[in-house]
Scaffold this motif. Structure first.
Motif, short mmCIF file in Angstrom:
data_model
loop_
_atom_site.label_atom_id
_atom_site.label_comp_id
_atom_site.label_asym_id
_atom_site.label_seq_id
_atom_site.Cartn_x
_atom_site.Cartn_y
_atom_site.Cartn_z
N ALA A 46 0.83 -1.20 0.00
CA ALA A 46 0.00 0.00 0.00
C ALA A 46 0.87 1.25 0.00
N ASN A 47 1.95 1.22 0.79
CA ASN A 47 2.86 2.38 0.84
C ASN A 47 3.51 2.62 -0.54
N ALA A 48 3.95 1.49 -1.13
CA ALA A 48 4.59 1.63 -2.45
C ALA A 48 3.61 2.21 -3.46
N LYS A 49 2.36 1.72 -3.40
CA LYS A 49 1.34 2.22 -4.32
C LYS A 49 1.05 3.70 -4.06
N SER A 50 0.95 4.03 -2.75
CA SER A 50 0.69 5.43 -2.39
C SER A 50 1.84 6.32 -2.85
N GLN A 51 3.04 5.81 -2.67
CA GLN A 51 4.22 6.61 -3.09
C GLN A 51 4.22 6.83 -4.59
N SER A 52 3.89 5.77 -5.32
CA SER A 52 3.84 5.87 -6.79
C SER A 52 2.77 6.88 -7.21
N GLU A 53 1.62 6.80 -6.55
CA GLU A 53 0.54 7.75 -6.87
C GLU A 53 0.95 9.17 -6.52
N ALA A 54 1.64 9.31 -5.38
CA ALA A 54 2.08 10.66 -4.96
C ALA A 54 3.08 11.23 -5.96
N ILE A 55 3.96 10.40 -6.49
CA ILE A 55 4.95 10.87 -7.47
C ILE A 55 4.24 11.32 -8.74
N GLU A 56 3.27 10.54 -9.17
CA GLU A 56 2.51 10.92 -10.37
C GLU A 56 1.81 12.26 -10.17
N ILE A 57 1.22 12.40 -8.95
CA ILE A 57 0.52 13.68 -8.64
C ILE A 57 1.52 14.82 -8.65
N LEU A 58 2.69 14.61 -8.07
CA LEU A 58 3.71 15.67 -8.05
C LEU A 58 4.16 16.02 -9.48
N ASN A 59 4.33 15.01 -10.32
CA ASN A 59 4.70 15.27 -11.73
C ASN A 59 3.64 16.13 -12.40
N ASP A 60 2.38 15.78 -12.12
CA ASP A 60 1.28 16.56 -12.73
C ASP A 60 1.30 17.99 -12.23
N ILE A 61 1.54 18.14 -10.93
CA ILE A 61 1.56 19.50 -10.36
C ILE A 61 2.71 20.31 -10.96
N ASN A 90 6.74 27.85 -19.25
CA ASN A 90 8.04 27.20 -19.36
C ASN A 90 7.83 25.69 -19.44
N LEU A 91 6.98 25.29 -20.30
CA LEU A 91 6.64 23.87 -20.39
C LEU A 91 7.69 23.16 -21.21
N ASN A 92 8.25 22.19 -20.65
CA ASN A 92 9.24 21.38 -21.33
C ASN A 92 8.86 19.93 -21.10
N SER A 93 8.37 19.34 -22.15
CA SER A 93 7.89 17.96 -22.00
C SER A 93 9.01 16.99 -21.71
N ALA A 94 10.24 17.44 -21.94
CA ALA A 94 11.38 16.55 -21.71
C ALA A 94 11.70 16.43 -20.23
N ASN A 95 11.16 17.34 -19.43
CA ASN A 95 11.46 17.27 -17.97
C ASN A 95 10.77 16.05 -17.36
N ASP A 96 11.54 15.34 -16.53
CA ASP A 96 10.99 14.15 -15.84
C ASP A 96 11.19 14.34 -14.35
N TYR A 97 10.12 14.25 -13.63
CA TYR A 97 10.19 14.48 -12.16
C TYR A 97 10.07 13.16 -11.37
N SER A 98 10.36 12.12 -12.05
CA SER A 98 10.22 10.82 -11.35
C SER A 98 11.30 10.60 -10.31
N HIS A 99 12.36 11.49 -10.38
CA HIS A 99 13.42 11.32 -9.38
C HIS A 99 13.00 11.84 -8.01
N LEU A 100 11.91 12.59 -7.99
CA LEU A 100 11.43 13.09 -6.69
C LEU A 100 10.87 11.93 -5.87
N ARG A 101 11.15 12.00 -4.61
CA ARG A 101 10.68 10.92 -3.69
C ARG A 101 9.86 11.53 -2.57
#
Length: 198
Positions: free
Chosen positions: A155-170, A180-191
């Motif tokens: 559940a934690n892993a799933k929540s973390q994955s969902e939180a990362i997706e939400i942060l990417n969207d934000i 300053n939209l750059n589609s090449a930016n990837d925020y998956s490194h955020l934890r």
């Protein structure tokens, strides 16, 4: 009676000695007086009879006294033997009763010991069963706990994955607003910060 027989014996003895001495004197001094010598000799014979009779009576009295004493001693010995025999029988009966009591106590102790052994066996079986049940419960509890922990980790892993997706969207939303939209930016490194549960 004793004094009478004693005095009769004494008189007979004195009369015998006196008559015997007189008879001797007459035989030696007056051998011619045959009638007198015969008369005194008859007195000596009669006195000898009384003397012998008195002596025999005295012997009979002594023997009778001894027999009476012997009979009394025999009665006393019989009485002592009878009392000793009764005491021995009573002691034997008492010892027999004590032995019976001891045997009964020994049998009771053996029964109690067997009962204690049976109770110990039963208690040991119950303890083993209880320990086995407790072990099973602990194992089941540990398994359940492991399942819950695994579920929580998932559940934690799933929540973390969902939180990362939400942060990417934000982040993308913010960049698009800033122009300053750059589609090449990837925020998956955020934890997301690790929770205390992990």
């Amino acid at each position: 009676m004793k004094r009478k027989s004693q005095s009769t014996l004494t008189i007979s003895a004195v009369a015998f000695i006196a008559a015997f001495l007189v008879d001797l004197y007459l035989i030696v001094a007056h051998p011619a007086s045959i009638e007198l010598i015969i008369a005194v000799s008859l007195i000596v014979v009669v006195d000898t009879f009384f003397l012998v009779d008195g002596i025999l009576t005295k012997i009979d009295d002594i023997a009778s006294i001894n027999i009476d004493k012997q009979n009394e001693l025999t009665k006393v010995e019989k009485g002592i033997y009878s009392v000793a025999k009764r005491e021995e029988v009573a002691r034997t009966q008492s010892m027999s009763a004590m032995l019976d009591i001891l045997l009964e106590m020994k049998e009771d102790n053996a029964k109690l010991y067997d009962q204690m052994l049976e109770q110990d066996k039963m208690m040991t079986k119950l303890q083993i069963k209880k320990d086995a049940d407790n072990t099973t419960k602990v194992v089941n509890s540990n398994e359940k706990l492991a399942i819950v922990i695994a579920q929580m980790a998932t559940a934690n892993a799933k929540s973390q994955s969902e939180a990362i997706e939400i942060l990417n969207d934000i982040c993308k939303e913010l960049e698009s607003r800033n122009g300053n939209l750059n589609s090449a930016n990837d925020y998956s490194h955020l934890r997301v910060m690790k929770s205390k549960a992990e």
